[in-house]
Scaffold this motif. Structure first.
Motif, PDB file in Angstrom:
ATOM      1  N   CYS A  44       0.819  -1.214   0.000  1.00  0.00           N
ATOM      2  CA  CYS A  44       0.000   0.000   0.000  1.00  0.00           C
ATOM      3  C   CYS A  44       0.853   1.263   0.000  1.00  0.00           C
ATOM      4  CB  CYS A  44      -0.919  -0.005   1.206  1.00  0.00           C
ATOM      5  SG  CYS A  44      -0.022   0.222   2.747  1.00  0.00           S
ATOM      6  N   ARG A  45       2.045   1.192   0.568  1.00  0.00           N
ATOM      7  CA  ARG A  45       2.949   2.338   0.691  1.00  0.00           C
ATOM      8  C   ARG A  45       2.333   3.476   1.471  1.00  0.00           C
ATOM      9  NH1 ARG A  45       7.397   3.171  -2.577  1.00  0.00           N
ATOM     10  NH2 ARG A  45       8.163   1.204  -3.420  1.00  0.00           N
ATOM     11  N   CYS A  67      -0.975  -1.873   5.343  1.00  0.00           N
ATOM     12  CA  CYS A  67      -1.099  -3.305   5.062  1.00  0.00           C
ATOM     13  C   CYS A  67      -0.109  -4.188   5.796  1.00  0.00           C
ATOM     14  CB  CYS A  67      -0.980  -3.548   3.562  1.00  0.00           C
ATOM     15  SG  CYS A  67       0.701  -3.369   2.945  1.00  0.00           S
ATOM     16  N   CYS A  76       5.695  -3.985   4.693  1.00  0.00           N
ATOM     17  CA  CYS A  76       7.034  -3.404   4.548  1.00  0.00           C
ATOM     18  C   CYS A  76       7.769  -3.331   5.881  1.00  0.00           C
ATOM     19  CB  CYS A  76       6.904  -2.005   3.971  1.00  0.00           C
ATOM     20  SG  CYS A  76       5.983  -0.942   5.082  1.00  0.00           S
ATOM     21  N   CYS A  97       7.549   2.112   4.766  1.00  0.00           N
ATOM     22  CA  CYS A  97       6.981   2.921   3.692  1.00  0.00           C
ATOM     23  C   CYS A  97       6.586   4.309   4.151  1.00  0.00           C
ATOM     24  CB  CYS A  97       5.749   2.236   3.093  1.00  0.00           C
ATOM     25  SG  CYS A  97       4.367   2.119   4.212  1.00  0.00           S
TER      26      CYS A  97
HETATM   27 FE1  FES Z   1       1.732  -1.261   3.362  1.00  0.00          FE
HETATM   28 FE2  FES Z   1       4.026  -0.247   4.256  1.00  0.00          FE
HETATM   29  S1  FES Z   1       3.580  -0.973   2.303  1.00  0.00           S
HETATM   30  S2  FES Z   1       2.289  -0.749   5.413  1.00  0.00           S
END
Ligand code: FES
Ligand code: HEM
Length: 773
Positions: free
Chosen positions: A722-723, A727, A730, A760
């Protein structure tokens, strides 16, 4: 199932194209019925009217609010606190009292699993059970998937005609799921009845009689799941995700509860199986209908990963999902009460022109296909998506290699009527076995090509275009006309769209302008000696007839076509999108004024076209003739409700921004070339350093960059989805340093512990240094 003709959706649909008078909207909303008619035929097309005119509406026949636009659906997925997933597995058609009695007699007690669990329980559980799903741990399944696929193809390859569903696409995903889960492979036939019953029970509209039969099957499925769990508990060394789940249930029973384990055993089979079977069936149907795409893949299998994403976007297997509000709120201006039930129609979002340029067209070169919502988004985003992708890629790779001459047989498609799971019950295909390539080249059977697990990388996706014409507009500006190398139609684009030209190591964005009626792309390129070199490279090397790689079109500068008047302002090379907008407004018959400023007439591009097509609306402002643009005066002439669109140098845009500060929101529009930017405000952030203990590397995180990107740039792989801190993909381990946590994944205790970070979005406190494991 309900019959649907084998026509290409979109052509004959009663809703397509025609602008609906507003008076019909309440009627459209009132009559919306997802179990019947247009929605069953083509959910995206059936909601076109909604996307265009009423993107959030109440459907009384269903008792749900329907959400149809990409951004709104994503916003709902993004906030799983306000929009709870608790109703995701609720029966959309309530059970009859008789059916309830029957379910009770089986001790049916389906409870929250993961997909419908609220926080904080959900995220704790998701993270405890994530390990088996990370790409590094999925690699090992490729061989198994390929072996199962080959066995099926071997069995039918000489027959010349087969129902791909019965012959392969139904069973392989089920077997893969059972392997992945570590569940014994027996009783496949029983499981088949069970899963259909579960889907009908949850998302269908069974008649009262049918409810009885379905209730028995669901009850048996429930008991069967219980027995499987008991069997698996007897094998403490078993491998697979359900065995891991059972062990976690023993280790942390408060997180991975008994009720969860039993319910999940039943739910996961459907989650892992039906979803993938249907998506794969849709994929073959779509590709064989769009023959050119199929042929392109046969010729170049490297197109497969993105073709799979485009199939998931264009004809996904999960077309709608659900959420329920936990407080009164508004969504796209519509008030929703607390407890409002939402049907968020991903199939509609996936064909929203606001996000996907020319969304109704199937295009395997679309470089943002991976943005589709078929796997959901955010905290609950499908954990198994990379397994599904892997299967679909292998199916496609094996079939295009071994049966490139496959074609769709004449047939009527039938679908199981329900809101959410979509794919034809059968898919008949034909070919001439005498032409099977492996009869001449037996080694073809064994050849294969594996793709890295995970979403395709954007850099691997590009479309080829040929330079039809190169025209010197002025001393420093060339205009390129680009066409498809095989003279196929290029994707349609809307005014304000741009493409990215890939030259050498550079990707440069250029706004499109074109001649109305000609589908070739036109871009104008200013030689920027002070730039990074991309424009010089193009000026110096590109010639007519040459083939270039490009991405897009995309539109980050979309026009609101409802304003009563438009003021278009271009500075220098900024004329290209403005010209496209003027063309569009002229076509729409909307009043507009076009102001074009430049240093001198001879440095201004596209003048002939502007004078010919927009002479009446055009005012030129060459500053060497003392005709500088008087921006305050220009802004003052904008009529009430009028909108300004501008493209040009930064100082022109900042001035306009200041001048329109007091105008109503939505008056002034300019292009944000934001792709690749992190959304971080460099004025508010501090740069910091990250030390990577394993490799000894020291990486710098800039003010406007993320730790994740800095680590990736250093060549270290970290997962991400999701960046934006939703989610949990990362996560990295922190050995030293103070963290400024900005995610919603970690618990308060974990934050205080200071040992984990979502790379992220989170940063080092006060610009300090973090040491990561
Ligand atoms: Fe989803 Fe960091 S990519 S929490
Ligand atoms: C969740 C679709 C394959 C396991 C979901 C969700 C969707 C979805 C729409 C809900 C997302 C959300 O609420 O944001 C699909 C599709 C698939 C697929 C279209 C195939 C093409 C699989 C496979 C597995 C799997 C193969 C397992 C092996 C899960 C799990 C969740 C989930 C465990 C719950 C995640 C959570 O709530 O945190 N899937 N799925 N899925 N899926 Fe999939």
């Amino acid at each position: 199932g309900s019959a649907s003709p084998q026509t290409n959706p979109g052509g004959t649909c009663p809703f397509s194209g025609a602008q609906m008078p507003d008076a019909d909207l309440p009627m459209m909303a009132d009559s919306f019925d997802p179990f019947d008619g247009p929605y069953q035929l083509d959910p995206a097309e059936a909601l076109r009217w909604s996307r265009d005119q009423l993107p959030v509406f109440y459907a009384p026949k269903l008792g749900y609010w329907v959400v149809s636009r990409y951004d709104d659906i994503k916003a709902v997925f993004r906030d799983n606190i306000l929009f709870s997933p608790k109703n995701v597995l609720e029966k959309i058609t309530p059970a009859t009292p008789d059916a309830m009695e029957i379910l009770k007699s089986y001790d049916y007690a389906m409870n929250r699993t993961m997909v419908n669990e609220d926080e904080p329980a959900h995220m704790e559980r998701r993270r405890a059970l994530m390990d088996h799903f990370i790409p590094a741990n999925l690699e090992q399944h490729q061989d198994m998937i390929r072996r199962l696929t080959r066995e099926k193809i071997d069995a039918f390859i000489d027959s010349g005609r087969v129902d791909l569903v019965d012959a392969m696409l139904y069973e392989v995903p089920l077997l893969v799921a059972l392997h992945f889960l570590g569940v014994p492979e027996d009783e496949i036939a029983t499981l088949r009845t069970f899963s259909v019953a579960h889907s009908v029970n949850t998302w269908g509209k069974p008649s009262d009689e049918k409810q009885i039969a379905v209730a028995h099957d669901v009850g048996r499925f429930w008991q069967y799941a219980g027995q499987v769990i008991e069997k698996m508990r007897q094998q403490p060394d078993g491998t697979g995700w359900m065995h891991h789940t059972i062990r976690m249930n023993q280790e942390i029973p408060e997180v991975v509860t008994d009720s969860y384990v039993h319910s999940m055993m039943m739910a996961i089979i459907v989650a892992a199986h039906e979803t993938t079977s249907l998506a794969s069936t849709n994929m073959f149907k779509t590709l064989l209908t769009n023959r050119q795409a199929w042929d392109d893949i046969c010729a170049d299998p490297s197109l497969i990963p993105n073709a799979v994403e485009e199939c998931l976007r264009y004809a996904g297997s999960i077309v709608a999902w659900r959420r329920q509000t936990t407080a009164p709120t508004t969504l796209n201006g519509i008030d929703l009460p607390e407890g409002a039930k939402l049907l968020i129609v991903q199939a509609s979002g996936n064909q929203d022109d606001r996000h996907f340029e020319d969304a109704a067209t199937f295009d395997i070169y679309r470089d943002n296909a991976v943005d589709h919502l078929t796997f959901g988004y955010g905290a609950h985003q499908c954990m198994g998506k990379n397994i599904g992708r892997m299967e679909m890629r292998i199916f496609l790779e094996e079939m295009t290699r071994r049966l490139p001459h496959l074609r769709l047989a004449e047939q009527e498609f039938t679908y199981l009527p329900n809101t959410s799971f979509r794919g034809p019950d059968h898919l008949w295909v034909e070919w001439n076995p005498a032409q099977n390539p492996e009869r001449i080249t037996p080694a073809l059977r064994e050849a294969d090509r594996d793709f890295p697990v995970g979403a395709p990388a954007r850099r691997d996706i590009a479309r080829k275009v040929r330079v039809r014409d190169l025209h010197h507009e002025t001393d420093g500006i060339i205009r390129l006309t680009l066409e498809d190398p095989q003279n196929r139609p290029l994707p349609r684009w809307s005014a304000g769209a741009h493409i990215e030209i890939c030259v050498g190591d550079y990707d440069r964005k250029y706004s499109l302008c074109g001649t109305p009626g000609d589908d070739a792309f036109q871009i104008a390129i200013l030689r920027e000696d002070a730039g990074r070199g991309g424009s010089c490279y193009i000026h110096d090397t590109v010639q007519a007839g040459q083939t270039l790689k490009m991405r897009g079109p995309h539109n980050l500068f979309r026009m609101d076509e409802t304003a009563p008047h438009y003021t278009l302002i271009a500075g220098g090379i900024g004329i290209t999108p403005i010209l496209a907008m003027a063309d569009r407004l002229k076509h729409l018959g909307k009043p507009y004024a076009l102001h074009y400023a430049g240093r001198a007439l001879r440095s201004m591009a596209l003048l002939d076209r502007l004078r010919a097509d927009h002479g009446a609306a055009l005012t030129l402002h060459p500053s060497d003739q003392g005709q500088r643009m008087d921006l305050p005066a220009l802004v003052a002439t904008v009529p009430d409700g009028g909108q300004i669109y501008a493209c040009g140098p930064a100082d022109l845009l900042t001035t306009l921004e200041t001048l329109t500060a007091d105008h109503p929101a939505g008056t002034f529009h300019f292009e944000h070339f934001s792709a690749g930017s992190s959304g971080l405000d460099p004025d508010k952030e501090l740069p910091f350093e990250v030390e990577l203990a394993d490799s000894g590397l020291l990486v710098q995180v800039p003010r406007d960059g993320t730790m994740l990107d800095a680590i990736l740039a250093a060549g270290i792989d970290v997962g991400s989805d999701c960046r934006e801190g939703l989610c949990g993909s990362c996560e990295v381990t922190v050995l030293e340093g103070d963290i400024d946590h900005r995610d919603v994944v970690l618990t308060r205790a974990e934050r205080q512990e200071n040992r984990r970070v979502m790379s992220c979005c989170s940063r080092a406190k006060n610009g300090g240094r973090l040491k990561l494991a």
